[in-house]
Scaffold this motif. Structure first.
Motif, short mmCIF file in Angstrom:
data_model
loop_
_atom_site.label_atom_id
_atom_site.label_comp_id
_atom_site.label_asym_id
_atom_site.label_seq_id
_atom_site.Cartn_x
_atom_site.Cartn_y
_atom_site.Cartn_z
N PRO A 112 -9.96 1.72 2.19
CA PRO A 112 -11.46 2.09 1.12
C PRO A 112 -11.05 0.98 0.22
O PRO A 112 -12.43 -0.43 0.14
CB PRO A 112 -11.64 3.64 0.20
CG PRO A 112 -10.66 3.82 0.63
CD PRO A 112 -9.51 3.45 1.43
N ARG A 138 -2.54 3.56 10.35
CA ARG A 138 -4.03 4.09 10.25
C ARG A 138 -5.12 3.55 10.44
O ARG A 138 -4.74 2.06 10.20
CB ARG A 138 -4.18 4.26 8.67
CG ARG A 138 -4.26 3.64 7.42
CD ARG A 138 -4.25 3.60 5.74
NE ARG A 138 -4.92 2.48 5.53
CZ ARG A 138 -3.27 1.91 4.90
NH1 ARG A 138 -2.21 1.91 5.53
NH2 ARG A 138 -3.27 0.17 4.06
N GLU A 139 -6.31 3.89 11.00
CA GLU A 139 -7.29 3.01 11.88
C GLU A 139 -8.22 1.68 10.68
O GLU A 139 -7.99 0.62 11.15
CB GLU A 139 -8.23 3.69 12.53
CG GLU A 139 -8.76 2.68 13.31
CD GLU A 139 -9.88 3.40 14.14
OE1 GLU A 139 -10.53 3.15 14.95
OE2 GLU A 139 -10.02 4.55 13.83
N PHE A 140 -8.02 1.58 9.88
CA PHE A 140 -8.61 1.14 8.86
C PHE A 140 -8.15 0.76 7.48
O PHE A 140 -7.08 1.47 7.41
CB PHE A 140 -10.23 1.62 8.45
CG PHE A 140 -11.32 1.55 9.77
CD1 PHE A 140 -11.50 0.88 10.43
CD2 PHE A 140 -11.22 3.17 10.60
CE1 PHE A 140 -12.38 0.71 11.59
CE2 PHE A 140 -12.15 3.19 11.49
CZ PHE A 140 -12.53 1.73 12.00
N ALA A 141 -8.05 -0.05 7.08
CA ALA A 141 -7.85 -0.72 5.70
C ALA A 141 -8.19 0.41 5.03
O ALA A 141 -8.31 1.07 4.70
CB ALA A 141 -7.69 -2.08 5.39
N SER A 196 -3.37 5.88 15.96
CA SER A 196 -4.38 5.76 15.15
C SER A 196 -4.61 3.68 15.53
O SER A 196 -5.84 4.08 14.85
CB SER A 196 -4.41 6.16 13.58
OG SER A 196 -3.69 5.52 13.47
N MET A 197 -3.75 2.75 15.39
CA MET A 197 -4.04 1.35 15.49
C MET A 197 -3.65 0.83 17.39
O MET A 197 -3.01 0.17 17.62
CB MET A 197 -2.84 0.81 14.74
CG MET A 197 -2.71 1.79 12.93
SD MET A 197 -1.84 0.34 12.34
CE MET A 197 -1.80 -1.31 11.95
N ARG A 250 -10.72 -2.91 -0.85
CA ARG A 250 -9.64 -3.86 0.32
C ARG A 250 -8.07 -4.29 -1.16
O ARG A 250 -9.48 -5.29 -2.42
CB ARG A 250 -10.56 -4.99 0.64
CG ARG A 250 -9.52 -6.18 1.81
CD ARG A 250 -10.52 -7.25 1.81
NE ARG A 250 -11.00 -6.58 3.13
CZ ARG A 250 -10.81 -6.44 4.34
NH1 ARG A 250 -9.71 -6.99 4.80
NH2 ARG A 250 -12.05 -6.00 5.47
N ALA A 302 -6.43 -0.95 18.99
CA ALA A 302 -6.97 -2.01 18.61
C ALA A 302 -6.10 -3.07 19.52
O ALA A 302 -4.73 -3.61 19.34
CB ALA A 302 -7.39 -2.76 17.25
N ASP A 324 0.66 -1.20 0.08
CA ASP A 324 -0.05 0.27 0.04
C ASP A 324 0.73 1.21 0.44
O ASP A 324 0.36 2.59 -0.14
CB ASP A 324 -0.67 0.43 1.15
CG ASP A 324 0.18 -0.50 2.13
OD1 ASP A 324 1.31 -0.69 2.28
OD2 ASP A 324 -1.15 0.65 3.24
#
Length: 459
Positions: free
Chosen positions: A452, A447-450, A171-172, A454, A174, A42
């Protein structure tokens, strides 16, 4: 001609078929498709993710047979160049004699002596295999020495550890218990008042203040590091310098040698062994001995690792010190980095892009910015620039050089940049990368989410 001098043509078409297939397989086997987020697919243009099979000097070859001048140098771990002959010979000799034993090896004595001879103010050192272990050990020592629980990190610097005490600030978060988040505070670089405010808000509770003394794009303002030293002496917290990047790249003695301010503890990695796995925690004897046998206090479990004394990494570090003694490695990097800066700035000016592609940082550790038609930082425009440089034989997520970057590599990079900037200028003029950028843009690695969309396995 050595094959490392093979075709770097700015016009030869490049196939990425085998690299893309290998990257797809990695996504099936490894979370994120890489063992370091900064190396993830990415971070590169879609379907242009070179998988490397060889590196020599400042150049690398991917599995499709494409050669590149490479910048970034193994996330800043390489200062001598890939496959440096002296380092390879030292590592080979060490491997032939055994890499680890039931007792310490004589190499551990030699390595500790050499390290401490180069690092001002450090009385003792303990070796490990990755930087996160070293920084976390520094935090543990600070808490044990002070009896305090809070840690203050420089919030305007990107990374200190994979461990919970730091990752909770990103932001990560989790998987990290909420109470951990409350134990790490943030201050701003070059802002002593922000540190004073934390100390006032949490009197007698800050165990450690940790920061990079300098970064690729920010040098300490007069009095900042000295002020931290004074605050540490007055308040009683432990001052920790993260020398992962600055060590061996600013000098063999790190940023603390360059700026003349000695921390209580410092943490090292990356350039110590020219890419071989070694990290270090160093500092004042009274702190370090809390993890030793010469203390009456409760002992700290401090970096007890099977591979901390592994001989090939230590032999590589000793070979790096030998290379630095034989020539001015840092000086070479700074000279070549400055040549690169001048060439790229002129290229940007020639294409009307001086305000869109700034070249930033210390010559041995430079980065580039990418701004859109409105002058705002832009991931699509960053991706476009990386894409066009890849097409022209430059693999460059940054502009970090090694001492192996000669004039030929600098000249090739500047030539490639002219071609890439011509495309970039078209995007600026159009106000968009549409029609020029192939695939999705790169994304921040933390970043928190993958993304947009996948990444599809096998795509």
């Amino acid at each position: 001609m050595d094959d490392a001098e093979a075709d770097l043509s700015t016009t030869a078409p490049r196939s990425f078929d085998r690299s893309n297939a290998a990257q797809a397989r990695l996504h099936e086997l490894v979370p994120g498709g890489a063992h370091t987020y900064a190396r993830g697919s990415d971070q590169y243009p879609e379907h242009m993710t070179p998988i490397i099979e060889r590196g020599v000097g400042s150049r690398v070859r991917d599995v499709d047979g494409n050669w590149y001048v490479e910048y970034g140098q193994a996330l800043r771990a390489i200062t001598l160049g890939y496959a440096d002959p002296g380092v390879v010979a030292a590592v080979t000799r060490a491997a032939q004699q055994g890499v680890g034993f039931a007792r310490p090896s004589i190499t551990e004595v030699e390595a500790a002596e050499a390290f401490l001879a180069h690092v001002p103010g450090a009385d003792m050192v303990k070796f490990a295999k990755n930087g996160s272990d070293a920084t976390t050990a520094a935090i543990k020592l600070a808490r044990a020495a002070t009896g305090r629980d809070l840690v203050a990190v420089c919030g305007t610097q990107p990374f200190f550890s994979v461990d919970d005490w730091f990752i909770t600030t990103t932001s990560m978060g989790a998987g990290i218990p909420a109470p951990v988040h409350d134990q790490t505070l943030k201050f701003r670089y070059n802002d002593l008042d922000s540190v004073r405010t934390l100390l006032e808000q949490h009197p007698g509770r800050v165990a450690a203040v940790i920061l990079e003394a300098a970064t690729a794009t920010a040098e300490p303002e007069p009095g900042f590091l000295e002020g931290l030293r004074e605050l540490a002496d007055r308040d009683g917290f432990v001052l920790v310098f993260d020398e992962m990047i600055t060590g061996m790249r600013w000098s063999a003695g790190g940023a603390q040698e360059v700026y003349g301010v000695v921390p209580d503890l410092s943490t090292w990695g990356k350039g110590l062994a020219n890419g071989f796995s070694i990290a270090a925690l160093a500092g004042r004897r009274e702190l370090m001995e809390l993890g030793g046998l010469n203390t009456d206090a409760s002992r700290v479990w401090l970096l007890s690792t099977t591979h901390g004394g592994e001989t090939t990494g230590l032999a590589a570090m000793l070979a790096v010190y030998d290379a630095y003694a034989q020539r001015d490695v840092v000086g070479v990097m700074e000279t070549q980095g400055e040549k690169l800066r001048e060439g790229l700035r002129k290229a940007a000016a020639d294409h009307g892009l001086s305000d869109h592609i700034p070249i930033l940082g210390r010559p041995s550790c430079m980065v580039f910015g990418t701004k859109d038609h409105e002058g705002k930082p832009s991931q699509p425009f960053r991706t476009l620039f990386i894409q066009e440089m890849l097409k022209r034989g430059v693999l460059g997520p940054s502009l970090v050089v090694s001492a192996a970057h000669g004039d030929a590599e600098v000249a090739h990079t500047v030539e490639a940049a002219h071609g890439a900037m011509a495309v970039y200028a078209r995007a600026v003029s159009a106000g968009s990368t549409d029609g020029l950028l192939v695939g999705r843009p790169v994304a921040p690695s933390v970043r928190e989410f993958a993304a947009p969309r996948r990444l599809e396995v096998g795509s």
